[in-house]
Design a protein around this motif. Structure first.
Motif, short mmCIF file in Angstrom:
data_model
loop_
_atom_site.label_atom_id
_atom_site.label_comp_id
_atom_site.label_asym_id
_atom_site.label_seq_id
_atom_site.Cartn_x
_atom_site.Cartn_y
_atom_site.Cartn_z
N GLN A 107 35.63 -66.27 31.24
CA GLN A 107 35.16 -66.57 29.89
C GLN A 107 36.12 -66.00 28.84
O GLN A 107 36.43 -64.83 28.82
CB GLN A 107 33.76 -65.97 29.68
CG GLN A 107 33.13 -66.36 28.35
CD GLN A 107 32.96 -67.87 28.20
OE1 GLN A 107 32.51 -68.54 29.13
NE2 GLN A 107 33.33 -68.41 27.06
N GLY A 108 36.63 -66.88 27.97
CA GLY A 108 37.51 -66.48 26.88
C GLY A 108 38.95 -66.20 27.27
O GLY A 108 39.76 -65.83 26.42
N ILE A 109 39.30 -66.40 28.53
CA ILE A 109 40.63 -65.99 29.00
C ILE A 109 41.75 -66.85 28.41
O ILE A 109 42.89 -66.39 28.27
CB ILE A 109 40.69 -66.02 30.54
CG1 ILE A 109 41.87 -65.16 31.04
CG2 ILE A 109 40.79 -67.45 31.08
CD1 ILE A 109 41.85 -64.87 32.51
N PHE A 110 41.46 -68.08 28.03
CA PHE A 110 42.50 -68.97 27.51
C PHE A 110 42.76 -68.80 26.01
O PHE A 110 43.60 -69.50 25.44
CB PHE A 110 42.16 -70.42 27.81
CG PHE A 110 42.19 -70.76 29.28
CD1 PHE A 110 43.37 -70.70 30.00
CD2 PHE A 110 41.03 -71.14 29.95
CE1 PHE A 110 43.42 -71.01 31.35
CE2 PHE A 110 41.06 -71.45 31.30
CZ PHE A 110 42.25 -71.38 32.01
N GLY A 111 42.04 -67.87 25.37
CA GLY A 111 42.29 -67.63 23.95
C GLY A 111 41.68 -68.70 23.06
O GLY A 111 40.83 -69.48 23.47
N ASP A 112 42.16 -68.73 21.82
CA ASP A 112 41.58 -69.65 20.83
C ASP A 112 42.66 -70.51 20.15
O ASP A 112 42.53 -70.85 18.98
CB ASP A 112 40.80 -68.88 19.78
CG ASP A 112 41.67 -67.87 19.02
OD1 ASP A 112 42.84 -67.70 19.40
OD2 ASP A 112 41.18 -67.27 18.06
N ALA A 113 43.71 -70.85 20.88
CA ALA A 113 44.79 -71.66 20.31
C ALA A 113 44.24 -73.02 19.85
O ALA A 113 43.36 -73.60 20.49
CB ALA A 113 45.89 -71.87 21.34
N ASP A 114 44.79 -73.52 18.77
CA ASP A 114 44.36 -74.81 18.23
C ASP A 114 45.19 -75.92 18.87
O ASP A 114 46.22 -76.34 18.35
CB ASP A 114 44.53 -74.82 16.70
CG ASP A 114 43.99 -76.09 16.07
OD1 ASP A 114 43.43 -76.93 16.81
OD2 ASP A 114 44.13 -76.25 14.85
N TRP A 115 44.74 -76.40 20.01
CA TRP A 115 45.47 -77.43 20.76
C TRP A 115 45.43 -78.79 20.08
O TRP A 115 46.28 -79.64 20.36
CB TRP A 115 44.89 -77.55 22.17
CG TRP A 115 45.10 -76.36 23.03
CD1 TRP A 115 44.24 -75.33 23.25
CD2 TRP A 115 46.29 -76.05 23.78
NE1 TRP A 115 44.80 -74.39 24.09
CE2 TRP A 115 46.05 -74.81 24.43
CE3 TRP A 115 47.52 -76.68 23.96
CZ2 TRP A 115 47.00 -74.21 25.26
CZ3 TRP A 115 48.46 -76.08 24.78
CH2 TRP A 115 48.20 -74.86 25.41
N THR A 116 44.48 -78.99 19.19
CA THR A 116 44.30 -80.32 18.60
C THR A 116 45.07 -80.50 17.29
O THR A 116 45.00 -81.56 16.67
CB THR A 116 42.80 -80.58 18.33
OG1 THR A 116 42.30 -79.58 17.44
CG2 THR A 116 42.00 -80.52 19.63
N ASN A 117 45.83 -79.49 16.87
CA ASN A 117 46.60 -79.57 15.63
C ASN A 117 47.89 -80.35 15.89
O ASN A 117 48.89 -79.80 16.35
CB ASN A 117 46.92 -78.17 15.11
CG ASN A 117 47.63 -78.20 13.77
OD1 ASN A 117 48.09 -79.24 13.31
ND2 ASN A 117 47.74 -77.04 13.15
N LYS A 118 47.88 -81.64 15.57
CA LYS A 118 49.05 -82.48 15.86
C LYS A 118 50.23 -82.21 14.94
O LYS A 118 51.34 -82.66 15.20
CB LYS A 118 48.65 -83.96 15.76
CG LYS A 118 47.70 -84.39 16.87
CD LYS A 118 47.55 -85.91 16.93
CE LYS A 118 46.65 -86.32 18.07
NZ LYS A 118 46.56 -87.79 18.22
N GLU A 119 49.98 -81.47 13.83
CA GLU A 119 51.09 -81.08 12.97
C GLU A 119 52.01 -80.09 13.70
O GLU A 119 53.21 -80.05 13.48
CB GLU A 119 50.56 -80.43 11.68
CG GLU A 119 49.80 -81.38 10.77
CD GLU A 119 50.70 -82.47 10.22
OE1 GLU A 119 51.86 -82.16 9.87
OE2 GLU A 119 50.25 -83.64 10.16
N ARG A 120 51.42 -79.30 14.56
CA ARG A 120 52.20 -78.32 15.32
C ARG A 120 52.52 -78.85 16.72
O ARG A 120 53.61 -78.61 17.25
CB ARG A 120 51.43 -77.00 15.48
CG ARG A 120 51.02 -76.35 14.18
CD ARG A 120 50.46 -74.96 14.42
NE ARG A 120 51.53 -73.99 14.66
CZ ARG A 120 51.32 -72.77 15.13
NH1 ARG A 120 50.12 -72.39 15.44
NH2 ARG A 120 52.33 -71.94 15.30
#
Length: 486
Positions: A107-120
């Motif tokens: 639980q929570g091991i993958f962090g909170d990165a914003d994978w859906t931000n297509k600008e980045r």
């Protein structure tokens, strides 16, 4: 894969992000993808092994009991690999699903990165990244735990090298870690705690050392707390990728909310190893004045520097009989006037065992010199009422941006610590009374002068001195030429 191939493969993944994402942010995308790929490849390997064991029984091969982690079919790497539109959304959904079905461990091991931000993260970039990871099979047969763990450590260091000022938040110089672990001397069945664990290197090294010694490392109980969500996830991945499962790493602010409690007080440990964030200015000093956990045993540190808040937390977390700690600090903790009274009380309690001064550039992105503060709740009889000072500032290999301790440096320092006796120009045993008379300063240079020379040291003739000077002059000339060429 050889270790060199594995390292090249892992670092190659980061090159896809270069120019689009700050180097300090690589870790929040590369580490989760690496761990995700490893989980799926190992799941497939376990499935094939179970299939062979059961003569092709598909239902048996899918049993949860045959797998370390559950991987739902819709969240498998191969499913995400087929996606070409909204790839970030597919990755995010898969990671969340794996965390959900393995909640107790992941639980929570993958962090909170914003994978859906297509600008980045464009679909094209993520597809390239996924294809890069897909080029190698990361199952255990192809990449054993030890090898993947070593390569993971390599990647942590590379990210630290590349990210400058953010490095110290999750990476401690590994050569210093080895020295700290040797001094702490972990034994089978003991508990080890790091209140600011970063990527978990100090904890992990204790288990690795026991394993290298042929001892039962799995009896070691490892505990860590880390304030940063991404970094705490990296620490947990680090443990799992090295093949260690008996650990408890949690996220939280150690000063304001210590997580590890026992019988309504701080949990006690055999060993505490730490490299706390130094000279924190934004912390709740007022709360520490009346600390509910009783950690202000020597007093309340100044608002502008929380170093002794961490040190007192560490002391309150040690067992009264076996407790010992090794903490990496900048030298200021040894002599700053604002902390004099706390330092006096610390010395009077006779818990300080040794102070070791290390060379410059061992902290990332900082030329400052580091020191090790070593304390014991119960000092051996021959060490009571005394403190050993070791001036090892010259025992370091200097590089352009970061220094390191070579084996010869570590051996020399550790031997001096074990022998606990005077070594002219290097080590000095000083009584507590003398230190208190000196204004409670632990400034190493006040007790150990590097200019000291043994009376029986061989005297060099003028010709020998001239020859030595010529050697040093030539070495300096060659070093300058190489530096200018580069």
């Amino acid at each position: 894969m050889t270790l060199k191939e594995l390292e090249s493969y892992l670092w190659g993944a980061a090159t896809y992000l270069r120019g689009f994402i700050d180097a300090g942010d690589y870790k929040q995308y590369i580490f989760p993808l690496l761990f995700y790929k490893r989980i799926c490849d190992v799941y497939d390997e376990e499935y094939e092994d179970a299939l062979a064991e059961s003569d092709g029984d598909l239902e048996y091969a899918a049993f949860d009991e045959n797998h370390r982690f559950k991987v739902p079919a819709e969240a498998h790497w191969n499913q995400v690999r087929q996606v070409t539109v909204s790839v970030g959304q597919a990755i995010s959904k898969a990671l969340n699903e794996i965390q959900k079905v393995n909640a107790q461990q992941l639980q929570g091991i993958f962090g909170d990165a914003d994978w859906t931000n297509k600008e980045r993260l464009s679909d094209a970039m993520l597809c390239q990244l996924i294809e890069h990871f897909s080029s190698k099979n990361l199952n255990i047969k192809n990449v054993p735990n030890d090898e993947l763990g070593n390569a993971y450590e390599f990647l942590i260091k590379k990210f630290a090298d590349d990210s400058g000022h953010t490095a110290a938040e999750f990476y401690t110089n590994r050569t210093v870690v080895r020295l700290m672990t040797l001094i702490a001397d972990p034994h089978e069945g003991e508990s080890v705690y790091d209140p600011t664990c970063g990527s978990g290197g100090l904890l992990l090294n204790c288990a690795i050392m026991l394993k290298e010694q042929g001892k039962e490392y799995r009896t070691l109980r490892l505990y860590g707390q880390e304030i940063n969500l991404i970094t705490s996830g990296i620490a947990r991945m680090n443990m799992l990728l090295h093949g260690f499962e008996e650990f408890n790493i949690v996220r939280g602010n150690t000063l304001s909310n210590p997580i590890f409690m026992e019988y309504d007080e701080l949990q006690k440990f055999d060993i505490v190893l730490a490299n706390p964030p130094y000279s924190i200015k934004s912390w709740d000093q007022a709360a520490f004045t009346d600390d509910p956990y009783g950690r202000n045993i020597w007093g309340t540190p100044p608002q502008g520097c929380a170093d002794y808040a961490f040190q007192q937390h560490i002391m309150k977390s040690l067992k009264t009989d076996t407790g010992r700690c090794v903490v990496l600090w900048p030298h200021g903790i040894l002599f700053r006037d604002a902390e004099r009274e706390m330092r006096r009380k610390m010395i009077e309690s006779d818990c300080v065992d040794c102070v070791i001064g290390l060379g410059p550039n061992l902290f990332y992105n900082s030329p400052m010199e580091a020191c090790l503060l070593i304390c014991r709740m119960q000092k051996p009889a021959n060490r009571r009422g005394k403190i050993l000072f070791i001036n090892a500032v010259d025992e370091v290999k200097r590089d352009k941006t970061i220094s390191m301790l070579e084996d010869k440096h570590i051996d020399k320092i550790f031997k001096a610590y074990k022998e606990y006796k005077d070594i002219p120009g290097f080590a000095k045993v000083v009584k507590n009374e003398q230190i208190l008379e000196n204004g409670a300063t632990l400034n190493i240079s006040q007790y150990v002068s590097r200019l000291e020379v043994k009376d029986d040291a061989p005297k060099l003739s003028f010709e020998e001195l001239l020859e030595e000077w010529e050697k040093n002059r030539n070495a300096l000339h060659q070093a300058m030429e190489q530096l200018l060429t580069e």
